[in-house]
Scaffold this motif. Sequence first.
Motif, PDB file in Angstrom:
ATOM      1  N   GLU A   6      35.915  34.874  32.552  1.00  0.00           N
ATOM      2  CA  GLU A   6      36.661  34.316  33.697  1.00  0.00           C
ATOM      3  C   GLU A   6      37.002  35.154  34.987  1.00  0.00           C
ATOM      4  OE1 GLU A   6      41.791  34.883  31.779  1.00  0.00           O
ATOM      5  OE2 GLU A   6      40.218  36.594  32.040  1.00  0.00           O
ATOM      6  N   ARG A   7      35.269  36.062  34.700  1.00  0.00           N
ATOM      7  CA  ARG A   7      34.742  36.568  35.757  1.00  0.00           C
ATOM      8  C   ARG A   7      34.001  35.362  36.561  1.00  0.00           C
ATOM      9  NH1 ARG A   7      32.519  42.210  33.921  1.00  0.00           N
ATOM     10  NH2 ARG A   7      33.537  40.812  32.550  1.00  0.00           N
ATOM     11  N   THR A   8      33.350  34.749  35.868  1.00  0.00           N
ATOM     12  CA  THR A   8      32.283  34.031  36.180  1.00  0.00           C
ATOM     13  C   THR A   8      32.953  32.385  36.937  1.00  0.00           C
ATOM     14  OG1 THR A   8      31.669  32.553  34.211  1.00  0.00           O
ATOM     15  CG2 THR A   8      30.466  33.879  34.526  1.00  0.00           C
ATOM     16  N   TYR A   9      34.115  32.144  36.304  1.00  0.00           N
ATOM     17  CA  TYR A   9      34.434  31.116  36.777  1.00  0.00           C
ATOM     18  C   TYR A   9      35.592  31.203  38.175  1.00  0.00           C
ATOM     19  CZ  TYR A   9      37.897  26.766  37.794  1.00  0.00           C
ATOM     20  OH  TYR A   9      38.819  25.574  37.738  1.00  0.00           O
ATOM     21  N   HIS A  10      35.587  32.525  38.484  1.00  0.00           N
ATOM     22  CA  HIS A  10      36.661  32.100  40.131  1.00  0.00           C
ATOM     23  C   HIS A  10      35.403  33.583  40.303  1.00  0.00           C
ATOM     24  CE1 HIS A  10      40.640  32.067  38.463  1.00  0.00           C
ATOM     25  NE2 HIS A  10      40.508  32.675  36.973  1.00  0.00           N
ATOM     26  N   THR A  21      23.960  24.380  45.668  1.00  0.00           N
ATOM     27  CA  THR A  21      22.939  24.177  44.420  1.00  0.00           C
ATOM     28  C   THR A  21      22.912  22.718  43.930  1.00  0.00           C
ATOM     29  OG1 THR A  21      24.070  26.011  43.101  1.00  0.00           O
ATOM     30  CG2 THR A  21      22.616  24.578  42.185  1.00  0.00           C
ATOM     31  N   ALA A  22      23.588  21.609  43.880  1.00  0.00           N
ATOM     32  CA  ALA A  22      23.334  20.376  43.939  1.00  0.00           C
ATOM     33  C   ALA A  22      22.148  20.177  44.363  1.00  0.00           C
ATOM     34  CB  ALA A  22      24.191  19.144  43.981  1.00  0.00           C
ATOM     35  N   ARG A  37      26.796  19.961  34.193  1.00  0.00           N
ATOM     36  CA  ARG A  37      26.337  21.578  33.223  1.00  0.00           C
ATOM     37  C   ARG A  37      25.157  22.242  33.872  1.00  0.00           C
ATOM     38  NH1 ARG A  37      28.275  22.477  28.193  1.00  0.00           N
ATOM     39  NH2 ARG A  37      29.336  20.889  27.839  1.00  0.00           N
ATOM     40  N   ASP A  38      24.144  21.837  34.310  1.00  0.00           N
ATOM     41  CA  ASP A  38      22.997  22.412  34.665  1.00  0.00           C
ATOM     42  C   ASP A  38      23.852  22.859  35.836  1.00  0.00           C
ATOM     43  OD1 ASP A  38      20.431  23.236  34.740  1.00  0.00           O
ATOM     44  OD2 ASP A  38      20.698  21.768  35.749  1.00  0.00           O
ATOM     45  N   ARG A  42      23.599  26.867  37.179  1.00  0.00           N
ATOM     46  CA  ARG A  42      22.664  27.711  38.250  1.00  0.00           C
ATOM     47  C   ARG A  42      23.711  28.772  38.955  1.00  0.00           C
ATOM     48  NH1 ARG A  42      17.695  23.764  39.765  1.00  0.00           N
ATOM     49  NH2 ARG A  42      17.600  22.591  37.763  1.00  0.00           N
ATOM     50  N   ALA A  43      24.651  27.869  38.523  1.00  0.00           N
ATOM     51  CA  ALA A  43      25.919  28.713  39.928  1.00  0.00           C
ATOM     52  C   ALA A  43      26.829  30.372  39.045  1.00  0.00           C
ATOM     53  CB  ALA A  43      26.804  27.665  40.530  1.00  0.00           C
TER      54      ALA A  43
END
Length: 195
Positions: A6-10, A21-22, A37-38, A42-43
Amino acid sequence: MTSERERTYHHGDLRRAILTTALDVITTEGPAALSLRDLARRAGVSHAAPAHHFKDRTGLLTAVAAEGYALFADALTGAPDLRERGVAYVRFAATHPAHFQVMFQPDLYRTDDPDLLTARARATDALRAGVSGLPQAGRGEDDRLAGVAAWSLAHGFATLLLTGNLADAMEGRDPEEAFRALAALVFAPENGRDS
């Protein structure tokens, strides 16, 4: 208690982080290297997070193209004449190589996206305004063909510059000054065109 997932999603501004990043991936590896996915890895977000904003890879590339055309239109609009619009074109390509690469490959994105269509129309209008500002002797009888000539010169020069194909020919010259000289050769009234 918040889980690691949850922490990485928000993420603060996930959409911008994924776009940034793209753009980095496109600049260094090309658009074929993109995968949601990559980009999520990376993010530092869950693998499903980018799909929330872009749906799929094509949606992400559509967002890159739309943003590119909006930035491009802004860059062109500030230029006072056709030659300086060409310089702005070359400058844009040099400072936004990932956007530039995606914008001119319509097979990568959704060409009917409303944001993309609006931004592309603004850029087209800015380019056409530069051609219409030329004296008749400098554009010939057909404004559309003069526009294609101007676009071909700027786009070709920018593409050759980005791909390193002008290194020998440039001999250390400033690309913007070199483009100004080329534009003067092509769109000069003294090329033998009648007024």
